[in-house]
Design a protein around this motif. Structure first.
Motif, mmCIF file in Angstrom:
data_model
loop_
_atom_site.group_PDB
_atom_site.id
_atom_site.type_symbol
_atom_site.label_atom_id
_atom_site.label_comp_id
_atom_site.label_asym_id
_atom_site.label_seq_id
_atom_site.Cartn_x
_atom_site.Cartn_y
_atom_site.Cartn_z
ATOM 1 N N ARG A 125 0.824 -1.205 0.000
ATOM 2 C CA ARG A 125 0.000 0.000 0.000
ATOM 3 C C ARG A 125 0.859 1.256 0.000
ATOM 4 O O ARG A 125 0.570 2.213 -0.721
ATOM 5 N N LEU A 126 1.917 1.247 0.828
ATOM 6 C CA LEU A 126 2.800 2.406 0.869
ATOM 7 C C LEU A 126 3.447 2.631 -0.480
ATOM 8 O O LEU A 126 3.580 3.768 -0.936
ATOM 9 N N ASP A 154 0.841 4.147 -2.874
ATOM 10 C CA ASP A 154 0.563 5.546 -2.531
ATOM 11 C C ASP A 154 1.705 6.441 -2.955
ATOM 12 O O ASP A 154 1.511 7.466 -3.612
ATOM 13 N N THR A 155 2.913 6.030 -2.551
ATOM 14 C CA THR A 155 4.060 6.898 -2.801
ATOM 15 C C THR A 155 4.295 7.072 -4.296
ATOM 16 O O THR A 155 4.534 8.187 -4.775
ATOM 17 N N ASN A 175 1.399 9.205 -5.962
ATOM 18 C CA ASN A 175 1.470 10.615 -5.570
ATOM 19 C C ASN A 175 2.640 11.295 -6.259
ATOM 20 O O ASN A 175 2.515 12.441 -6.701
ATOM 21 N N GLU A 221 0.948 16.552 -3.688
ATOM 22 C CA GLU A 221 1.398 16.586 -2.313
ATOM 23 C C GLU A 221 0.189 16.586 -1.399
ATOM 24 O O GLU A 221 -0.639 17.487 -1.476
ATOM 25 N N PRO A 222 0.061 15.595 -0.550
ATOM 26 C CA PRO A 222 -1.098 15.573 0.347
ATOM 27 C C PRO A 222 -1.067 16.776 1.291
ATOM 28 O O PRO A 222 -0.007 17.203 1.708
ATOM 29 N N GLU A 223 -2.222 17.325 1.570
ATOM 30 C CA GLU A 223 -2.304 18.476 2.468
ATOM 31 C C GLU A 223 -3.004 18.075 3.747
ATOM 32 O O GLU A 223 -3.954 17.306 3.743
ATOM 33 N N CYS A 238 -5.207 14.829 4.310
ATOM 34 C CA CYS A 238 -4.085 14.031 3.816
ATOM 35 C C CYS A 238 -4.515 13.029 2.751
ATOM 36 O O CYS A 238 -4.033 11.889 2.732
ATOM 37 N N SER A 239 -5.412 13.431 1.874
ATOM 38 C CA SER A 239 -5.898 12.439 0.918
ATOM 39 C C SER A 239 -4.873 12.230 -0.188
ATOM 40 O O SER A 239 -4.133 13.139 -0.556
ATOM 41 N N ASN A 240 -4.847 11.005 -0.686
ATOM 42 C CA ASN A 240 -3.953 10.659 -1.776
ATOM 43 C C ASN A 240 -4.520 11.189 -3.083
ATOM 44 O O ASN A 240 -5.685 11.560 -3.173
ATOM 45 N N GLN A 296 -11.102 7.954 -7.514
ATOM 46 C CA GLN A 296 -11.073 6.517 -7.270
ATOM 47 C C GLN A 296 -10.077 6.185 -6.167
ATOM 48 O O GLN A 296 -9.236 6.996 -5.810
ATOM 49 N N ARG A 297 -10.155 4.977 -5.686
ATOM 50 C CA ARG A 297 -9.154 4.513 -4.736
ATOM 51 C C ARG A 297 -8.206 3.571 -5.473
ATOM 52 O O ARG A 297 -8.655 2.617 -6.098
ATOM 53 N N ASN A 350 -5.125 2.323 -4.035
ATOM 54 C CA ASN A 350 -4.114 1.626 -3.245
ATOM 55 C C ASN A 350 -4.596 0.302 -2.656
ATOM 56 O O ASN A 350 -3.936 -0.292 -1.836
#
Lengths: 547, 746
Positions: A68-69, A72-73, A76, A82-84, A89-91, A98-99, A101
């Motif tokens: 998952r990491l 995401d990484t 992004n 850049e997540p805020e 902190c959404s991807n 969509q999702r 990860n």
């Protein structure tokens, strides 16, 4: 950052900018961290150039320790998102929210979404402020995923290693995967040929020139020095620095060639090395000032006029003198700093040369005292141990170095001992046998059961500790005191404490209760000898295989 | 920490499990067994006195330890504050992850908590919040408020404990949530402004264990605060953390500095943290770090200074003075086994408990007012504790003048008729005795300190200070014990001789140090009584002219022994000899001094295995120690387990279980016969025959029953031995067992 990697970098650059292979494997057994920096720098440059449009994600397999990491990484980074904190902190979720990860499938969709949004300038991505006017074709764009420390993928994500290696064909995007590791692909690749062969790039060790160039580049620019007025890294000293690092390289290169390690030692040595020159400079400034004062004697000085004396690089002669003086210090620094027995800032603080070294005539120059910091620490630790802990350590050293079957001969006191002696010495036996027996001290310590060590401890206490004991009239039978002593709580808690501080190593698992726990001795011969001297135990006589 | 959590802590070698007691006070049950010579409720009074005395002592020890650790605490704080500023060396190829290790051998955790308190001053300032926060448990970070000075570095703290770090995701989650997850009410009144908590959707937001989450949060934090704080991660019980997890944590964190100013604070119990790090972590991991180690005072030095500052400080008057026997034991135990703070505290507590077992110790604090005296007198009258009064009387007069020659009657006893003395008068006599004792004890402490000042001075000058026995100087604890015994005459004379030979400059310095000892006295009473000494020292210093040796002849002059030397030496000798008197000459001294009472070493250092073996071999002796149960100890009279154990001890290494059973059964047969003997003669001959004729079948039943009983008893005894670890089973011979104990001193 590319010194020494020029060939590999031009190779990669031309590959990526022309027809990128789907899967590249870079193998750098010597300095993978530097290779990674170089590759990243080249990718950055490619991104800046206007010929092709490229986005890349540089991740490392330790930081991204689960899929998952990684997803995401990578997504992004490719989407330059850049997540805020304010937005939860959404991807990056693409235009369709969509999702991506959840699984590999989601990740593949994510890649497609990234590419799609990359192609259409109206996408949600903030394209670094540059509005791309004309729509681009597939061939103009590149997505690159760089994974450092790729050897860790095998442990943490072995099940997605195959899909990762075929990422382009699975996602049907222009993605290129670059794995970078100090381990070769043969050791990582999934079994049964499931993954396609990568495009191999092998990077050899850095040449001497490359290393020296790297070290010279690391000389901090004027802005980097934090303290104003600190001239340690004055630009005037740059030529001297070049000489300094080349001498340093000469001393250290037989042992280490990692530029980072060399730079580390250089950073710890340099402040001490230039101290005499700076002292000399200060002296000159003072002299200059005094001369001016004398000139202006009687005349009103012109306010606070700054006396400016330029810092001059030292002469050839002075340089050679300094080098000769500091060579032993550099060797000592290598011994101490490379294994990190001490750290650079502590070393730099401890090893400041005496002031005004250069004003001393060359023939009377004393050698610079070397302060090794680590020795006192460990020795003081052993010295300050309680008496019983010393006995336990010596007993465990004996137990770790003597074969168990010799215990009766070494420590048996009484009738049994003589009976056994008749059997003949095993040393003769070993002389006869063809296989050369390696002495135990070269094989490292043996594991021993606690009971055996306690028995040896009993003998040592009985023979060497009797005079130091407080009077105990309640014990009348000979040996009874020792027998009580070795079964007391403190002996066992001491063993536990010593194993917590790694002076003993526990080799049996903590949760096994049914047998006597086994340990290994954690101290070397010299330390054991020192301890034995403290408690007056003749260690040499008690070792089966004395040094 | 509760005892149940102690059980999970592998660093604890011993865990105290408190007896689950009912609320009815257990002092009552002790009182039942109390001997007669006591006040009624005497045990309660003694326990109260103990509690007062012990808590005073404990408080003092804590204060002393805190004082000793204060420099370390501030050094650790400075290291943390400077981690990203002063401590960074210019020219390094990469930023190192700052790690501050606090090595506290013996496991004293107070330094870490003090440092955390310094980093979190709000918690101490607002006592109310402390309770709330401490209940929030592990893994939670707390907000830190620093003073308003802009130069100070702010810090945020997260606590990581071994339980949080079972794998890398849990460890990262604990660290990240430690900072990120905080709630609104903590933000009130803080200097550091926290970003408002936002709702994260678990599926589409960053993962909890993603370091990017921390970075995002920190970016928001930096926007709110002009001077963003450092992030301090406290790793509790560092040795217990899994190195394979921690090396990845260090790697990930080092990748993100200095954007995220992370500082790791290690709480290590190993004596040498660096050795430990090198043993557990690879070079590559250690190369990422910059470790600075701070070692707290520990071991023998700590033990010495704690005891000296508690029992030999002129400014502190302990309720109970340690006698030489207790000091001897402490010296021996701390040099031989362990000198940890826990051990010292336990020993002191046991010494106190033991001391207050004596009934007279209920008077340990004397009577500070007339009312208190009256009250005690009334209580004694009511409960008619005459034996107590009797013993007081005997002690007062009997001990004062045992032979009438060697000792004089103390001042306050002179001319007092002991035969008709009112209770109040007796008690006030006791008060006088106490005052007398305290005065002497205070004198002793001052004398001791003066000797130590001279000793320290001589050591600093590079001289040997005591005529030692075998080349080694005594430890301070041993010296204290000799002081209590009154056997330091030789040392003092030796020191006086050295003082005599000092030259002017040295003597001047020494006099200065002596003077500062008297000058620093806090206790006004003692200070006033020592005016003479101060005056002498000032006078002596005035008579010395310090030499400024520049010319060669001056240097020669300066090396000569000072003219003031002899008089200072004489004064020192007489002053110290006057004060270093033993304390066991006074009446009733054993109320205020533990004296010759030896320390019950079995309590702190037992030998459980041997004790158990002995108890199995001689159960009656063990029982007898409490109550007379058995008259003799024939084998058949022993309990079953003991019988089996005796048989076991007689056997060889490998025991056939059936043989063991047979031999056990033989003893049980004897036991049955012997126990049956008293019953048989009562039966008439006739009746017996009759029974024999009638119950032939039941007799067979009886035998079967008996065999079964023997079986059962054997199994129980064997299992008990097995349970206690005396039986080792073999895989090869199922009907055999191995012995685990041999050659026990019977």
């Amino acid at each position: 950052m590319e010194q020494g990697y020029e060939d590999a970098i031009s190779h990669i650059t031309s590959l990526i900018s022309t027809y990128p292979p789907p899967f590249i494997y870079i193998h750098d057994p010597a300095t993978p961290h530097l290779a990674a920096l170089a590759v990243r720098a080249s990718l950055d440059r490619l991104r800046e150039s206007s010929d092709i449009r490229i986005r890349y994600a540089a991740v490392d397999a330790i930081s991204c320790f689960n899929p998952r990491l990684l997803y995401d990484t990578v997504l992004n980074a490719l989407a330059e998102w850049e997540p805020e904190w304010d937005q939860g902190c959404s991807n990056w979720s693409g235009p369709s929210e969509q999702r991506f990860n959840e699984s590999l499938d989601g990740f593949l969709h994510g890649l497609q979404a990234v590419q799609a949004s990359f192609m259409s300038p109206n996408g949600q991505i903030d394209g670094k402020g540059k509005a791309r006017e004309n729509t681009v074709t597939d061939e103009d764009i590149r997505l690159v995923i760089l994974v450092e420390r790729a050897e860790r993928l095998k442990e943490s994500m072995h099940d997605i290693l195959v899909p990762l290696s075929r990422l382009r064909e699975l996602s049907r995007t222009e993605v290129t995967l670059i794995l970078l590791s100090d381990v070769s692909w043969e050791h990582i690749k999934p079994p049964l040929g499931a993954a396609p062969d990568p495009y191999y790039i092998d990077i050899g060790p850095l040449s001497k020139q490359a290393i020296l160039r790297r070290l010279e580049v690391l000389f901090p620019t004027f802005h980097d020095t934090q303290v104003p007025g600190d001239q340690t890294y004055d630009p005037a000293l740059r030529p001297l620095y070049a000489h300094f690092v080349s001498t340093l390289y000469g001393i250290c290169s037989p042992y280490i060639t990692d530029p980072n390690e060399l730079a580390y030692i250089a950073a710890s040595q340099w402040p001490g090395f230039v101290r005499p020159i700076l002292d000399e400079h200060e002296r000159r400034v003072d002299e200059h000032q005094q001369a001016r004062m004398e000139e202006e004697d009687g005349i009103e000085p012109h306010g606070e006029e700054e006396v400016f004396v330029e810092l001059r690089p030292p002469t050839e002669d002075v340089r050679i003198r300094l080098m000769r003086l500091f060579t032993p210090l550099i060797t000592a620094a290598l011994d101490t700093l490379y294994p990190r027995l001490s750290f650079a800032n502590a070393w730099a603080k401890a090893n400041v040369p005496p002031t005004n070294l250069l004003s001393i005539p060359p023939r009377q120059l004393p050698s610079i005292p070397i302060h090794k910091l680590e020795d006192q620490d460990s020795q003081a630790t052993l010295k300050s141990l309680p008496r019983m802990a010393k006995f336990i350590l010596v007993a465990s050293f004996i137990a770790s170095n003597n074969p168990a079957k010799t215990d009766m001969r070494m420590f048996g006191r009484g009738r049994d001992e003589r009976k056994k002696r008749r059997g003949g010495s095993p040393r003769k036996m070993s002389a006869k046998s063809t296989a050369v027996k390696i002495p135990q001290r070269q094989l490292g310590p043996m594991a021993f059961p606690l009971d055996r060590m306690v028995a040896i401890l009993g003998v040592l206490l009985e023979e060497n500790d009797a005079d130091y004991r407080p009077p105990a009239p309640e014990y009348t039978i000979p040996g009874e005191y020792t027998e009580m002593e070795i079964s007391r709580i403190t002996v066992f808690s001491q063993v536990m404490e010593l194993s917590a501080s790694h002076l003993l190593y526990r080799t049996s698992p903590h949760d096994r209760l049914e047998m006597s726990p086994t340990f290994k001795c954690g101290i070397g011969f010299d330390a054991a000898l020192g301890l034995a001297r403290d408690i007056a135990v003749p260690l040499h006589d008690l070792l089966w295989d004395p040094v | 920490m509760s005892p149940t959590s102690d059980l999970d802590d592998p660093t604890k070698t011993c865990v105290y499990l408190p007896k689950p007691s009912s609320p009815s006070n257990n002092t009552r049950s002790i009182q039942v067994r109390a001997p007669k010579r006591r006040l009624n409720h005497g045990y309660d009074v003694q326990l109260e006195a103990y509690e007062v005395a012990w808590s005073r002592c404990l408080k003092r020890v804590q204060a002393v330890v805190r004082e000793l650790q204060a420099p370390i605490v501030s050094a650790v704080k400075t290291s943390i504050d400077d981690a990203y500023s002063k401590d960074v060396l210019t020219g390094l190829p990469y930023t190192e992850l700052p790690v501050v290790a606090v090595s506290a051998p013996g496991g004293s955790r107070s330094v870490i908590s003090d440092v955390v308190a310094l980093l979190e001053p709000r918690r101490t300032r607002e006592g109310l919040q402390r309770g709330e926060e401490s209940t929030q448990g592990k893994g939670k970070a707390r907000m830190v408020e620093e003073d308003d000075e802009p130069t100070q570095t702010h810090s945020l703290v997260a606590h990581i404990r071994p339980g949080d770090c079972s794998n890398i995701s849990n460890a990262m989650r604990a660290i990240i949530l430690g900072f990120v997850d905080r709630h609104g009410e903590e933000e009130d009144g803080l200097v550091v402004q926290l970003p408002v908590a936002t709702k994260r959707r678990p599926a589409t937001s960053l993962a909890m264990f993603d370091i990017v989450l921390l970075k995002t949060w920190y970016r928001a934090l930096s926007q709110l605060n002009p001077q963003p704080p450092q992030l301090v991660v406290v790793l509790h019980n560092f040795e217990q953390l899994d190195p394979s997890v921690m090396q990845d944590v260090f790697y990930i964190c080092s990748k993100n500095i200095p954007h995220l100013p992370l500082v790791f604070l290690l709480d290590s119990s190993a004596p040498s943290t660096m050795t430990n790090l090198h043993a557990a972590y690879s070079r590559a991991t250690i190369a990422l770090l910059r470790v600075s180690v701070h070692t707290t005072p520990s071991g023998l030095d700590l033990a010495n200074s704690v005891i000296e500052k508690v029992f030999f400080d002129p400014d502190f008057e302990p309720d109970v003075v340690l006698g030489f026997a207790a000091l001897d034991f402490m010296a021996e135990f701390s040099s031989r086994h362990t000198a940890s703070l826990d051990a010292i505290l336990t020993m002191l507590q046991i010494i106190h408990i033991r001391h207050f077992e004596s009934p007279l110790t209920s008077f340990v604090r004397g009577f500070d007012s007339e009312a208190a005296l009256q009250e005690t007198a009334t209580r004694i009258r009511q409960t008619s504790s005459f034996s107590l009064i009797d013993s007081l009387l005997t002690r007062l007069w009997g001990e004062s003048a045992p032979d009438g020659l060697s000792k004089e009657l103390p001042e306050y006893l002179k001319g007092i008729p002991w035969s008709d003395l009112s209770l109040e008068a007796l008690l006030s006599l006791l008060n006088s005795a106490r005052n007398d004792f305290c005065k002497r004890a205070a004198h002793l402490r001052l004398g001791y300190q003066l000797v130590r000042v001279v000793q320290r001075f001589m050591r600093a000058q590079g001289y040997k200070t005591s005529p030692s026995v075998n080349g080694q100087e005594d430890s301070e604890l041993t010296f204290m014990s000799r002081t209590m015994r009154g056997r330091v005459g030789r040392d003092v004379k030796h020191l006086a001789l050295m003082v005599r030979k000092l030259h002017d400059n040295q003597l001047n310095a020494l006099l200065g140090e002596m003077y500062s000892l008297f000058f620093r006295l806090q206790n006004t009473e003692v200070r006033q009584s020592e005016t003479g000494a101060r005056e002498f020292l000032v006078q002596a210093r005035a008579n010395i002219t310090p030499q400024n040796a520049t010319l060669p002849e001056d240097i020669h002059e300066a090396k000569k022994a000072s003219a003031m030397g002899p008089s200072v030496s004489e004064w020192f000798l007489s002053y110290v000899e006057d004060r270093l008197t033993t304390l066991d000459q006074q009446p009733l001294w054993e109320i205020w001094s533990t004296g010759v009472t030896t320390f019950p070493s079995e309590l702190i250092n037992p030998a459980p295995r041997i004790t158990m073996v002995n108890a199995l071999l001689h159960p009656s002796d063990v029982v007898k120690a409490h109550r007379t149960l058995y008259a003799s100890s024939e084998l058949w009279e022993l309990p079953d387990t003991s019988i089996l154990f005796k048989r076991y001890m007689e056997a060889g290494r490998l025991i056939n279980v059936y043989d063991l059973y047979e031999s056990f059964a033989v003893v049980l047969e004897t036991q049955k016969e012997k126990r049956a003997v008293p019953a048989t003669p009562k039966r008439s001959e006739k009746g017996k025959k009759k029974i024999a004729e009638e119950d032939e079948e039941p007799q067979i039943d009886d035998e079967e029953k008996w065999t079964l009983e023997v079986h059962a008893r054997f199994m129980r005894a064997l299992h008990e031995l097995d349970y206690m670890g005396f039986v080792k089973h073999t895989g090869r011979k199922p009907d055999h067992i191995f012995k685990t104990v041999y050659d026990v001193p019977d």
